[in-house]
Design a protein around this motif. Sequence first.
Motif, PDB file in Angstrom:
ATOM      1  N   LEU A 190      -9.612 -52.855  56.227  1.00 23.82           N
ATOM      2  CA  LEU A 190      -8.838 -53.800  55.419  1.00 23.82           C
ATOM      3  C   LEU A 190      -7.948 -54.652  56.315  1.00 23.82           C
ATOM      4  CD1 LEU A 190      -7.784 -54.936  52.741  1.00 23.82           C
ATOM      5  CD2 LEU A 190      -6.254 -52.949  52.595  1.00 23.82           C
ATOM      6  N   HIS A 191      -7.362 -54.043  57.331  1.00 22.66           N
ATOM      7  CA  HIS A 191      -6.491 -54.763  58.255  1.00 22.66           C
ATOM      8  C   HIS A 191      -7.260 -55.895  58.937  1.00 22.66           C
ATOM      9  CE1 HIS A 191      -3.912 -54.939  62.046  1.00 22.66           C
ATOM     10  NE2 HIS A 191      -3.104 -55.304  61.075  1.00 22.66           N
ATOM     11  N   GLU A 192      -8.464 -55.601  59.422  1.00 22.37           N
ATOM     12  CA  GLU A 192      -9.289 -56.630  60.062  1.00 22.37           C
ATOM     13  C   GLU A 192      -9.623 -57.753  59.079  1.00 22.37           C
ATOM     14  OE1 GLU A 192     -13.188 -56.672  62.846  1.00 22.37           O
ATOM     15  OE2 GLU A 192     -13.525 -55.960  60.779  1.00 22.37           O
ATOM     16  N   LEU A 193      -9.976 -57.395  57.840  1.00 17.63           N
ATOM     17  CA  LEU A 193     -10.298 -58.395  56.824  1.00 17.63           C
ATOM     18  C   LEU A 193      -9.111 -59.319  56.564  1.00 17.63           C
ATOM     19  CD1 LEU A 193     -12.316 -57.974  53.618  1.00 17.63           C
ATOM     20  CD2 LEU A 193     -10.051 -58.968  53.463  1.00 17.63           C
ATOM     21  N   VAL A 194      -7.910 -58.745  56.440  1.00 20.77           N
ATOM     22  CA  VAL A 194      -6.705 -59.536  56.180  1.00 20.77           C
ATOM     23  C   VAL A 194      -6.432 -60.498  57.332  1.00 20.77           C
ATOM     24  CG1 VAL A 194      -4.175 -59.386  55.963  1.00 20.77           C
ATOM     25  CG2 VAL A 194      -5.639 -57.880  54.599  1.00 20.77           C
ATOM     26  N   LEU A 195      -6.463 -59.992  58.561  1.00 20.69           N
ATOM     27  CA  LEU A 195      -6.180 -60.838  59.724  1.00 20.69           C
ATOM     28  C   LEU A 195      -7.213 -61.954  59.863  1.00 20.69           C
ATOM     29  CD1 LEU A 195      -5.092 -58.187  62.383  1.00 20.69           C
ATOM     30  CD2 LEU A 195      -3.636 -59.613  60.918  1.00 20.69           C
ATOM     31  N   GLU A 234      -9.097 -62.468  46.717  1.00 23.24           N
ATOM     32  CA  GLU A 234     -10.523 -62.515  46.370  1.00 23.24           C
ATOM     33  C   GLU A 234     -11.362 -61.823  47.449  1.00 23.24           C
ATOM     34  OE1 GLU A 234     -13.633 -66.118  46.069  1.00 23.24           O
ATOM     35  OE2 GLU A 234     -11.897 -66.296  44.736  1.00 23.24           O
ATOM     36  N   ARG A 235     -11.053 -62.081  48.714  1.00 24.29           N
ATOM     37  CA  ARG A 235     -11.804 -61.463  49.815  1.00 24.29           C
ATOM     38  C   ARG A 235     -11.576 -59.949  49.851  1.00 24.29           C
ATOM     39  NH1 ARG A 235     -10.006 -66.315  53.778  1.00 24.29           N
ATOM     40  NH2 ARG A 235     -11.741 -67.733  53.331  1.00 24.29           N
ATOM     41  N   ILE A 236     -10.372 -59.501  49.540  1.00 26.84           N
ATOM     42  CA  ILE A 236     -10.080 -58.065  49.497  1.00 26.84           C
ATOM     43  C   ILE A 236     -10.926 -57.406  48.409  1.00 26.84           C
ATOM     44  CG2 ILE A 236      -8.304 -56.365  48.878  1.00 26.84           C
ATOM     45  CD1 ILE A 236      -6.283 -58.255  50.329  1.00 26.84           C
ATOM     46  N   LYS A 237     -10.978 -58.031  47.255  1.00 30.68           N
ATOM     47  CA  LYS A 237     -11.763 -57.499  46.136  1.00 30.68           C
ATOM     48  C   LYS A 237     -13.249 -57.472  46.492  1.00 30.68           C
ATOM     49  CE  LYS A 237     -12.858 -58.359  41.304  1.00 30.68           C
ATOM     50  NZ  LYS A 237     -12.681 -59.293  40.188  1.00 30.68           N
ATOM     51  N   PHE A 266     -12.270 -53.376  48.672  1.00 29.76           N
ATOM     52  CA  PHE A 266     -10.983 -52.696  48.843  1.00 29.76           C
ATOM     53  C   PHE A 266     -10.156 -52.682  47.559  1.00 29.76           C
ATOM     54  CE2 PHE A 266     -12.187 -54.081  53.123  1.00 29.76           C
ATOM     55  CZ  PHE A 266     -12.096 -52.877  53.801  1.00 29.76           C
ATOM     56  N   GLY A 267     -10.743 -53.054  46.439  1.00 32.10           N
ATOM     57  CA  GLY A 267     -10.058 -52.994  45.158  1.00 32.10           C
ATOM     58  C   GLY A 267      -9.209 -54.225  44.881  1.00 32.10           C
ATOM     59  N   HIS A 268      -8.453 -54.127  43.814  1.00 24.62           N
ATOM     60  CA  HIS A 268      -7.598 -55.238  43.399  1.00 24.62           C
ATOM     61  C   HIS A 268      -6.268 -55.161  44.137  1.00 24.62           C
ATOM     62  CE1 HIS A 268     -10.122 -56.645  40.116  1.00 24.62           C
ATOM     63  NE2 HIS A 268     -10.377 -55.373  39.856  1.00 24.62           N
ATOM     64  N   SER A 269      -5.729 -56.327  44.460  1.00 24.64           N
ATOM     65  CA  SER A 269      -4.403 -56.375  45.072  1.00 24.64           C
ATOM     66  C   SER A 269      -3.462 -57.076  44.107  1.00 24.64           C
ATOM     67  CB  SER A 269      -4.457 -57.097  46.418  1.00 24.64           C
ATOM     68  OG  SER A 269      -5.163 -58.301  46.311  1.00 24.64           O
ATOM     69  N   ARG A 270      -2.204 -56.713  44.192  1.00 29.56           N
ATOM     70  CA  ARG A 270      -1.185 -57.345  43.344  1.00 29.56           C
ATOM     71  C   ARG A 270      -0.566 -58.505  44.085  1.00 29.56           C
ATOM     72  NH1 ARG A 270       3.085 -53.483  41.090  1.00 29.56           N
ATOM     73  NH2 ARG A 270       3.844 -55.557  40.672  1.00 29.56           N
ATOM     74  N   ILE A 271      -0.341 -59.592  43.373  1.00 24.01           N
ATOM     75  CA  ILE A 271       0.256 -60.786  43.974  1.00 24.01           C
ATOM     76  C   ILE A 271       1.533 -61.117  43.218  1.00 24.01           C
ATOM     77  CG2 ILE A 271      -0.048 -63.227  44.521  1.00 24.01           C
ATOM     78  CD1 ILE A 271      -3.037 -62.801  44.530  1.00 24.01           C
ATOM     79  N   GLU A 272       2.611 -61.329  43.962  1.00 22.98           N
ATOM     80  CA  GLU A 272       3.897 -61.741  43.392  1.00 22.98           C
ATOM     81  C   GLU A 272       4.326 -63.049  44.044  1.00 22.98           C
ATOM     82  OE1 GLU A 272       5.563 -60.123  40.999  1.00 22.98           O
ATOM     83  OE2 GLU A 272       4.173 -58.423  40.940  1.00 22.98           O
ATOM     84  N   GLY A 273       4.937 -63.936  43.263  1.00 22.86           N
ATOM     85  CA  GLY A 273       5.511 -65.163  43.805  1.00 22.86           C
ATOM     86  C   GLY A 273       4.564 -66.344  43.845  1.00 22.86           C
ATOM     87  N   LEU A 274       3.408 -66.221  43.206  1.00 18.35           N
ATOM     88  CA  LEU A 274       2.407 -67.279  43.289  1.00 18.35           C
ATOM     89  C   LEU A 274       2.824 -68.597  42.638  1.00 18.35           C
ATOM     90  CD1 LEU A 274      -0.261 -67.644  44.644  1.00 18.35           C
ATOM     91  CD2 LEU A 274      -1.390 -66.805  42.609  1.00 18.35           C
ATOM     92  N   PRO A 275       3.516 -68.585  41.499  1.00 19.56           N
ATOM     93  CA  PRO A 275       3.842 -69.890  40.890  1.00 19.56           C
ATOM     94  C   PRO A 275       4.655 -70.815  41.809  1.00 19.56           C
ATOM     95  CG  PRO A 275       4.189 -68.149  39.295  1.00 19.56           C
ATOM     96  CD  PRO A 275       3.908 -67.480  40.623  1.00 19.56           C
ATOM     97  N   ALA A 276       5.672 -70.291  42.473  1.00 23.20           N
ATOM     98  CA  ALA A 276       6.493 -71.136  43.350  1.00 23.20           C
ATOM     99  C   ALA A 276       5.850 -71.275  44.730  1.00 23.20           C
ATOM    100  CB  ALA A 276       7.896 -70.560  43.489  1.00 23.20           C
ATOM    101  N   ALA A 277       5.207 -70.210  45.197  1.00 22.43           N
ATOM    102  CA  ALA A 277       4.492 -70.159  46.480  1.00 22.43           C
ATOM    103  C   ALA A 277       5.366 -70.499  47.684  1.00 22.43           C
ATOM    104  CB  ALA A 277       3.239 -71.031  46.443  1.00 22.43           C
ATOM    105  N   LEU A 333       3.894 -62.382  48.036  1.00 26.51           N
ATOM    106  CA  LEU A 333       3.671 -61.014  48.478  1.00 26.51           C
ATOM    107  C   LEU A 333       2.333 -60.546  47.921  1.00 26.51           C
ATOM    108  CD1 LEU A 333       4.847 -58.230  49.612  1.00 26.51           C
ATOM    109  CD2 LEU A 333       5.428 -57.796  47.233  1.00 26.51           C
ATOM    110  N   ILE A 334       1.489 -60.017  48.790  1.00 33.39           N
ATOM    111  CA  ILE A 334       0.213 -59.448  48.375  1.00 33.39           C
ATOM    112  C   ILE A 334       0.242 -57.976  48.747  1.00 33.39           C
ATOM    113  CG2 ILE A 334      -2.305 -59.522  48.622  1.00 33.39           C
ATOM    114  CD1 ILE A 334      -1.061 -62.508  49.867  1.00 33.39           C
ATOM    115  N   ASP A 335       0.195 -57.113  47.745  1.00 33.82           N
ATOM    116  CA  ASP A 335       0.184 -55.671  47.968  1.00 33.82           C
ATOM    117  C   ASP A 335      -1.265 -55.200  47.853  1.00 33.82           C
ATOM    118  OD1 ASP A 335       0.367 -52.928  47.950  1.00 33.82           O
ATOM    119  OD2 ASP A 335       1.945 -52.834  46.442  1.00 33.82           O
ATOM    120  N   ALA A 336      -1.854 -54.879  48.996  1.00 40.99           N
ATOM    121  CA  ALA A 336      -3.247 -54.436  49.022  1.00 40.99           C
ATOM    122  C   ALA A 336      -3.333 -52.937  49.307  1.00 40.99           C
ATOM    123  CB  ALA A 336      -4.026 -55.235  50.065  1.00 40.99           C
ATOM    124  N   GLY A 337      -2.285 -52.217  49.010  1.00 38.60           N
ATOM    125  CA  GLY A 337      -2.275 -50.766  49.230  1.00 38.60           C
ATOM    126  C   GLY A 337      -1.828 -50.426  50.632  1.00 38.60           C
TER     127      GLY A 337
END
Length: 129
Positions: free
Chosen positions: A23-28, A74-77, A81-92, A96-100
């Motif tokens: 997952l770390h490699e995918l994120v980077l 989308e790439r995490i899913k 690696f499952g669903h990740s939670r996203i906070e702060g998207l409207p203002a951007a 924060l993306i919590d991918a576990g």
Amino acid sequence: MAQSSAAPAATPAPLPASEPGSLHELVLKSLDDDQAQELVSIPLEGKSSIADHMVIASGRSTRQVAAMAQKLAERIKHGGFGHSRIEGLPAADWVLIDAGDIVVHLFRPEVRTFYNLERMWAFGDSGSA
């Protein structure tokens, strides 16, 4: 060669090695592909139980920050690696993306400078190169 006593201007530390297929490699890779700026990965093992790594990066605009966050989730899913939670998207300004095992913070540069998460989470690390 003369050495300057001034510290280099915001030279990011090298990114830690990632296990292939992790997952770390995918994120980077995802953030690098999306032209994230000043990409930093902070290992949290032994420092915190919230995640294994905290990844921090900047985007040039709120539009780029939002696009990077949505593509990353989308790439995490799709990477299995499952669903990740996203906070702060409207203002951007700060997303924060919590991918576990990985927590990702995406900022506009001014907001990143203001909160300075790298400094807060670098406790106990030596500054030697």
